[in-house]
Design a protein around this motif. Structure first.
Motif, PDB file in Angstrom:
ATOM      1  N   ASP A  20       0.767  -1.188  -0.055  1.00  0.00           N
ATOM      2  CA  ASP A  20      -0.124  -0.078   0.007  1.00  0.00           C
ATOM      3  C   ASP A  20       0.760   1.346  -0.010  1.00  0.00           C
ATOM      4  O   ASP A  20       0.437   2.297  -0.637  1.00  0.00           O
ATOM      5  N   GLN A  24       0.830   4.198  -2.911  1.00  0.00           N
ATOM      6  CA  GLN A  24       0.686   5.540  -2.497  1.00  0.00           C
ATOM      7  C   GLN A  24       1.699   6.472  -2.853  1.00  0.00           C
ATOM      8  O   GLN A  24       1.349   7.428  -3.541  1.00  0.00           O
ATOM      9  N   SER A  28       1.383   9.377  -5.592  1.00  0.00           N
ATOM     10  CA  SER A  28       1.847  10.902  -5.006  1.00  0.00           C
ATOM     11  C   SER A  28       2.683  11.639  -6.043  1.00  0.00           C
ATOM     12  O   SER A  28       3.112  12.794  -5.969  1.00  0.00           O
TER      13      SER A  28
END
Length: 302
Positions: A20, A24, A28
């Motif tokens: 995860d 992420q 980003s």
């Protein structure tokens, strides 16, 4: 090649980063996924060499124990410059398989001795010397000489190993061309353009110049170390790869231009004519050939 900091998914997971967190970071923009399981910092520009390097690294743990990264892919791992080379397929060699080729993978049927293999980035890879010989067997002379000159410049100790690699290659395809190319290599060539210049000079039938020869005044003061010198003909040759003293180059200054003018004036004061050529001239070298001949004629009349 300036290698970016590659991050392998397997290493990130082993270091405690979760899947995860990786997703992420990619969303980003902090990480960029450039090929399966390989990431770089989100701000890194990815060119063709970097992408190929990442695709080679992505094979770590996915190849059979006898597989060896070779040819163009080995050159990328060793940081050798590659010019006008297809970087689409990753190249590996195996002894126990027939050769095969897909758009993304080229498997060579080729066996290597233990001394012809090293480990780079955790991958069994042909040594620099063996890689140079394999490139000389399989690439056009322009591309092979650019890589081979750079290898000798960075690793001058490989000269005898190149001969060993030629000998151990037996009668592999392209070995005759490889012998000619290896005999021509010279680590004193300091750029791809200088390597191509030497090839063009030879093709034009001009005598081989001295490379990076220091010119000094009669009292011994250093004047210049030109790319090419034909001392008997009284001619200095300079490859100007980036129009480095031209006013059209960003960053060129009047001081830079002035210093180069003084340098050329000092060379001419020793009795030499100076001929410059650019990257574009390497593909219309007959014009440079004519200029060199005219320069030699002027030097003789002095």
């Amino acid at each position: 090649m300036n290698e970016p900091n590659f991050l392998l998914r397997s290493d990130l997971l082993a270091g405690g980063t979760t899947s995860d967190e990786i997703r992420q970071a990619v969303r980003s923009g902090r990480l960029r996924n450039i090929t399966r399981g390989v990431y770089v910092d989100g701000g890194v520009d990815v060119d063709a060499l970097t992408l190929h390097h990442a695709r080679v690294l992505a094979r770590r743990g996915r190849t059979t124990p006898d597989a060896v990264v070779s040819h163009v892919s080995a050159a990328v791992l060793h940081g050798l410059p590659l010019w006008n080379v297809d970087l689409s397929p990753v190249h590996i060699s195996r002894d126990r398989s027939s050769g095969r080729r897909t758009p993304t993978l080229h498997v060579h049927k080729c066996a290597y001795q233990p001394e012809e293999v090293c480990v780079v980035s955790g991958l069994r890879t042909t040594t620099v010397a063996q890689t140079v010989v394999d490139l000389a067997r399989t690439l056009p002379a322009d591309s092979a000489v650019i890589a081979g000159d750079a290898a000798l410049r960075a690793h001058p100790d490989i000269a005898p190993l190149l001969l060993d690699a030629l000998a151990s290659s037996g009668m592999r395809h392209g070995i005759a061309a490889a012998r000619r190319i290896v005999a021509f290599l010279d680590g004193r060539s300091e750029s791809p353009g200088e390597s191509l210049s030497r090839l063009r000079i030879r093709s034009a039938g001009l005598p081989a110049p001295k490379l990076q020869y220091e010119l000094r005044t009669p009292s011994g003061a250093f004047v210049a170390r030109p790319d090419f010198l034909w001392d008997d003909e009284g001619v200095v040759g300079e490859f100007d790869g980036r129009s480095k003293y031209g006013s059209d180059e960003p960053g060129a200054t009047a001081e830079t231009v002035h210093r180069e003018k003084l340098r050329e004036d000092a060379i001419r004061a020793l009795g030499f004519e100076v001929v410059r050529w650019t990257w574009a001239d390497l593909f219309r070298f007959e014009a440079v050939h004519a200029r060199l001949l005219r320069a030699a004629g002027r030097a003789r009349r002095r």
